[in-house]
Scaffold this active site. Structure first.
Site, PDB file in Angstrom:
ATOM      1  N   CYS A 136      25.337  99.188  57.710  1.00  0.00           N
ATOM      2  CA  CYS A 136      26.412  98.168  57.107  1.00  0.00           C
ATOM      3  C   CYS A 136      27.866  98.620  57.582  1.00  0.00           C
ATOM      4  O   CYS A 136      28.476  99.402  56.952  1.00  0.00           O
ATOM      5  CB  CYS A 136      26.169  98.223  55.521  1.00  0.00           C
ATOM      6  SG  CYS A 136      27.420  97.206  54.818  1.00  0.00           S
ATOM      7  N   CYS A 139      30.416  98.077  54.590  1.00  0.00           N
ATOM      8  CA  CYS A 139      30.437  98.980  53.701  1.00  0.00           C
ATOM      9  C   CYS A 139      31.020 100.277  54.355  1.00  0.00           C
ATOM     10  O   CYS A 139      31.797 101.035  53.951  1.00  0.00           O
ATOM     11  CB  CYS A 139      29.192  99.610  53.338  1.00  0.00           C
ATOM     12  SG  CYS A 139      27.806  98.053  53.165  1.00  0.00           S
ATOM     13  N   ASP A 140      30.871 100.792  55.780  1.00  0.00           N
ATOM     14  CA  ASP A 140      30.890 102.094  56.013  1.00  0.00           C
ATOM     15  C   ASP A 140      32.026 102.250  57.339  1.00  0.00           C
ATOM     16  O   ASP A 140      32.451 103.205  57.788  1.00  0.00           O
ATOM     17  CB  ASP A 140      29.776 102.840  56.565  1.00  0.00           C
ATOM     18  CG  ASP A 140      28.426 102.867  55.419  1.00  0.00           C
ATOM     19  OD1 ASP A 140      29.105 102.893  54.029  1.00  0.00           O
ATOM     20  OD2 ASP A 140      27.420 102.947  55.698  1.00  0.00           O
TER      21      ASP A 140
END
Ligand code: NAP
Length: 326
Positions: A136, A139-140
């Site tokens: 992701c 997300c990261d």
């Protein structure tokens, strides 16, 4: 505590929420079991959605899902942030147990559990998840400022991840197993025009290196068999996803390709009163808008099914219409 409902919807992506909007407007007072950490589905991990009709300037994935949720709740849907852990089917009183210990029975169930990210399935990939390996970018990606990152895959997701990550990374290398990308032309063109993105075609990841965190990849050329080292500290795997059927694979008919079987263009599964919608039943289109359309079909099918049944009065002990943790 057990509560009885006419309709319970499992999943809260575009299919689940659209089903909830239609069912709520039909006065079915649906309960949406949205997931405890995955509420809103895959679009929660997306940035710009440019192809959902009605948003000429695009819309952020999480914003779109938030609007869908509000629209469902406005008409009387109850959204519960919990996970279904057990499902047993019994026409007229299907039963769902959740991680928080609630039990629901329902005359009709719409399954819209979507799909789960695919893994490469090579040693060290899972072990380094969260330590350089991710599924992701939104997300990261932030953690990889000025890093050299590999994105694996050749579809729209891979192009989207690569384009997003190039904001942070010093360089992004897309590793794709064929010469042609699968992604739509617009997404390909955007990635190819990005000076920070380079492509390794006809290539696959042979080894993932690192003990505490990712230190590099061995890449194999699938035509020549030659290997080379790619000194990346981040790897984002974007090789598609598989339908999430594990909860009900033993009880419902599953197609050979792993998708939930539904009849024709509709949403009827092999079990009376159980309907499928979204990515779970769609091996072909898999777009937010087609998922939403399929959620609509499932709600209409459930509504017709329920209209054909006499409305059973719930037992006194089960008469509550709202779940305890809603
Ligand atoms: P996808 O279209 O199925 O593409 C998966 C890619 O990963 C393909 O290029 C495939 O290679 C490769 N791949 C699959 N298994 C692999 C393996 N074991 N090892 C290495 N490579 C592997 O999946 P997706 O990109 O996640 O897209 C899914 C759906 O969502 C599509 O319909 C897409 O259009 C849609 N989507 C749309 C948007 C958007 O419009 N904004 C964004 C993201 C996704 P091959 O090409 O060789 O098969």
């Amino acid at each position: 505590m057990t509560t009885h409902h006419r309709l319970v919807i499992v999943g809260s992506g575009p299919a689940g929420y659209t089903a909830a909007i239609y069912a709520a407007r039909a006065n079915l007072e649906p309960v949406v079991i949205a997931g405890s950490v995955t509420a809103g589905g895959e679009l929660m991990n997306t940035t710009d959605v440019e192809n959902f009709p009605g948003f000429p300037e695009g819309v952020q994935g999480p914003d779109l899902m938030e609007e869908m949720r509000k629209q469902a709740e406005r008409f009387g849907a109850t959204v519960v942030y919990d996970d279904v852990t057990e499902l047993t089917f019994e026409p007229g009183a299907h039963s769902l147990v959740t991680g928080l210990g609630s039990r629901y029975t329902a005359e009709a169930v719409i399954l819209a559990t979507g799909s789960a990210y695919r893994e490469l399935g090579i040693p060290n990939e899972k072990a380094l998840s969260g330590h350089g390996v991710s599924w992701c970018a939104t997300c990261d990606g932030f953690f990889f400022r000025d890093h050299h990152i590999a994105v694996i895959g050749g579809g729209d997701s891979a192009m989207e991840e690569a384009t997003f990550l190039s904001r942070f990374a010093s360089k992004v290398t897309v590793v794709h197993r064929r010469q042609e990308l699968r992604a739509s032309q617009t997404m390909q063109d955007r990635a190819k025009a990005d000076p920070k993105i380079e492509f390794l075609f006809d290539s696959e990841v042979a080894e993932v290196h690192g003990e505490d965190s990712l230190t590099g990849l061995t890449i194999r050329n699938v035509i020549t068999g030659e290997t080379s080292e790619l000194p990346v500290t981040g790897m984002f795997v974007a090789i598609g996803s598989d339908p999430r059927t594990s909860l009900f694979a033993d009880a419902l008919t599953i197609r050979d390709d792993g998708y939930l079987h539904v009849e024709g263009r509709g949403s009827h599964t092999s079990m009376e009163g159980v309907f499928g919608a979204g990515d779970l039943i769609d091996p072909v289109y898999r777009q937010a808008i087609t998922s939403a359309g399929s959620g609509c079909s499932a709600a209409l099918d459930a509504e017709h099914y329920l209209a054909s049944r006499p409305q059973a009065a719930p037992a006194p002990a089960e008469a509550a219409t709202a779940p305890a943790n809603a």
